[in-house]
Write a protein that holds these residues in place. Structure first.
Motif, mmCIF file in Angstrom:
data_model
loop_
_atom_site.group_PDB
_atom_site.id
_atom_site.type_symbol
_atom_site.label_atom_id
_atom_site.label_comp_id
_atom_site.label_asym_id
_atom_site.label_seq_id
_atom_site.Cartn_x
_atom_site.Cartn_y
_atom_site.Cartn_z
ATOM 1 N N PRO A 1 0.781 -1.183 -0.039
ATOM 2 C CA PRO A 1 0.018 -0.068 -0.069
ATOM 3 C C PRO A 1 0.789 1.265 -0.032
ATOM 4 O O PRO A 1 1.844 1.187 0.532
ATOM 5 C CB PRO A 1 -0.732 -0.314 1.332
ATOM 6 C CG PRO A 1 -0.040 -1.008 2.268
ATOM 7 C CD PRO A 1 0.770 -1.995 1.166
ATOM 8 N N ILE A 2 0.345 2.418 -0.650
ATOM 9 C CA ILE A 2 0.909 3.619 -0.592
ATOM 10 C C ILE A 2 0.150 4.239 0.611
ATOM 11 O O ILE A 2 -1.055 4.457 0.540
ATOM 12 C CB ILE A 2 0.656 4.335 -1.822
ATOM 13 C CG1 ILE A 2 1.354 3.765 -3.168
ATOM 14 C CG2 ILE A 2 1.073 5.849 -1.537
ATOM 15 C CD1 ILE A 2 1.251 4.184 -4.510
ATOM 16 N N VAL A 3 0.882 4.943 1.557
ATOM 17 C CA VAL A 3 0.362 5.543 2.733
ATOM 18 C C VAL A 3 0.544 6.813 2.588
ATOM 19 O O VAL A 3 1.623 7.389 2.684
ATOM 20 C CB VAL A 3 0.870 4.970 3.987
ATOM 21 C CG1 VAL A 3 0.323 5.589 5.281
ATOM 22 C CG2 VAL A 3 0.599 3.234 4.076
ATOM 23 N N ASP A 4 -0.452 7.649 2.766
ATOM 24 C CA ASP A 4 -0.775 9.190 2.834
ATOM 25 C C ASP A 4 0.272 9.832 1.513
ATOM 26 O O ASP A 4 1.026 10.583 1.591
ATOM 27 C CB ASP A 4 0.068 9.656 3.950
ATOM 28 C CG ASP A 4 -0.737 9.140 5.311
ATOM 29 O OD1 ASP A 4 -1.894 9.318 5.137
ATOM 30 O OD2 ASP A 4 -0.335 9.239 6.447
ATOM 31 N N GLY A 5 0.198 9.037 0.314
ATOM 32 C CA GLY A 5 0.790 9.463 -0.878
ATOM 33 C C GLY A 5 2.274 9.355 -0.975
ATOM 34 O O GLY A 5 2.930 9.882 -1.718
ATOM 35 N N ALA A 6 2.975 8.418 0.059
ATOM 36 C CA ALA A 6 4.041 8.087 0.096
ATOM 37 C C ALA A 6 4.591 6.513 0.376
ATOM 38 O O ALA A 6 3.785 5.941 0.654
ATOM 39 C CB ALA A 6 5.061 8.879 1.229
ATOM 40 N N ILE A 7 5.676 6.246 0.057
ATOM 41 C CA ILE A 7 6.347 5.145 0.156
ATOM 42 C C ILE A 7 7.445 5.030 0.976
ATOM 43 O O ILE A 7 8.225 5.893 0.789
ATOM 44 C CB ILE A 7 6.513 4.279 -1.079
ATOM 45 C CG1 ILE A 7 7.526 4.709 -1.917
ATOM 46 C CG2 ILE A 7 5.182 4.080 -1.973
ATOM 47 C CD1 ILE A 7 8.115 4.130 -3.287
ATOM 48 N N ASP A 8 7.711 3.976 1.760
ATOM 49 C CA ASP A 8 8.898 4.017 2.750
ATOM 50 C C ASP A 8 10.032 3.046 2.122
ATOM 51 O O ASP A 8 10.140 1.892 2.377
ATOM 52 C CB ASP A 8 8.591 3.874 4.006
ATOM 53 C CG ASP A 8 9.714 3.941 5.038
ATOM 54 O OD1 ASP A 8 10.941 4.032 4.440
ATOM 55 O OD2 ASP A 8 9.500 3.977 6.056
ATOM 56 N N VAL A 9 11.013 3.659 1.220
ATOM 57 C CA VAL A 9 11.927 2.856 0.628
ATOM 58 C C VAL A 9 12.947 2.345 1.658
ATOM 59 O O VAL A 9 13.426 1.201 1.343
ATOM 60 C CB VAL A 9 12.799 3.804 -0.427
ATOM 61 C CG1 VAL A 9 13.984 3.184 -1.118
ATOM 62 C CG2 VAL A 9 11.880 4.373 -1.363
ATOM 63 N N GLY A 10 13.136 3.044 2.760
ATOM 64 C CA GLY A 10 14.252 2.413 3.907
ATOM 65 C C GLY A 10 13.438 1.251 4.351
ATOM 66 O O GLY A 10 14.316 0.229 4.657
ATOM 67 N N GLU A 11 12.296 1.129 4.715
ATOM 68 C CA GLU A 11 11.713 0.053 5.325
ATOM 69 C C GLU A 11 11.783 -1.207 4.254
ATOM 70 O O GLU A 11 11.960 -2.517 4.754
ATOM 71 C CB GLU A 11 10.371 0.391 5.698
ATOM 72 C CG GLU A 11 9.516 -0.957 6.441
ATOM 73 C CD GLU A 11 10.396 -1.502 7.600
ATOM 74 O OE1 GLU A 11 10.165 -2.881 8.013
ATOM 75 O OE2 GLU A 11 11.270 -0.834 8.215
ATOM 76 N N ALA A 12 11.399 -0.833 3.119
ATOM 77 C CA ALA A 12 11.638 -1.821 1.938
ATOM 78 C C ALA A 12 12.931 -2.591 1.902
ATOM 79 O O ALA A 12 13.146 -3.662 1.810
ATOM 80 C CB ALA A 12 11.119 -1.345 0.557
#
Length: 179
Positions: free
Chosen positions: A120-131
């Motif tokens: 999912p895209i959360v609040d219009g952003a993705i977390d590259v660091g967590e991926a």
């Protein structure tokens, strides 16, 4: 909803800043981030963690394709000797973000033959660091052994089966007495 702790290595990227031609970025974990990730993954140390990431907008900008290569140097504990051993990680992964918004209830129909659903895209952003952190965890040897070390197990003999009295033995003895 469960409140999760914040990610140890967060790199939020707004999807409206990602082009269809692709956006490249290099991610290098700070010493504090590496220490926190080492704690999370039960490692002695992560001495280096770098990733080269390419992000591309797809499906008219409603989805994002992430492709990355990760290199890391870390120290794990040998499962046999409990000595520290060094390991190097060099892995690649790709994943898709999009869909699965909270408005649709977050339910997805899955089949074993299907590709992984998009994250999912959360609040219009993705977390590259967590991926990157999640895929690093998948690349770590779960049972590291020092080279040349073999597990010598303890042999346990199976217990002797209990001998239960034969219910027909009493009947046989009764029959013998009758003769």
């Amino acid at each position: 909803m469960i409140d999760l702790p914040p990610p140890e290595m967060s790199r939020l990227v707004r999807i409206d800043q990602i082009s269809a031609k692709g956006t490249e970025m290099k991610v290098t974990a700070s010493p504090a981030e590496r220490a926190a990730l080492a704690d999370r993954f039960d490692l002695v140390e992560i001495s280096a963690l770098d990733a080269q990431v390419t992000l591309k907008a797809i499906a008219g900008g409603t989805m994002v394709r992430l492709a990355a290569s990760i290199t890391a140097r870390l120290v794990q504990t040998c499962v046999v000797t409990l000595e520290p051993i060094e390991a190097e990680i060099d892995t690649r992964f790709s994943m898709t973000f999009g869909g699965g918004t909270e408005e649709d209830g977050g339910e997805i129909d899955l089949s074993i033959d299907d590709e992984d659903p998009p994250e999912p895209i959360v609040d219009g952003a993705i977390d590259v660091g967590e991926a990157i952190a999640e895929h690093l965890a998948l690349a770590i040897d779960p049972f590291p052994r020092k080279p040349g070390t073999a597990y010598v197990g303890v042999e346990i003999e199976p217990p002797e089966p209990e001998t239960k009295p034969n219910p027909f033995a009493a009947l046989a003895r009764f029959h013998e007495k009758k003769r």
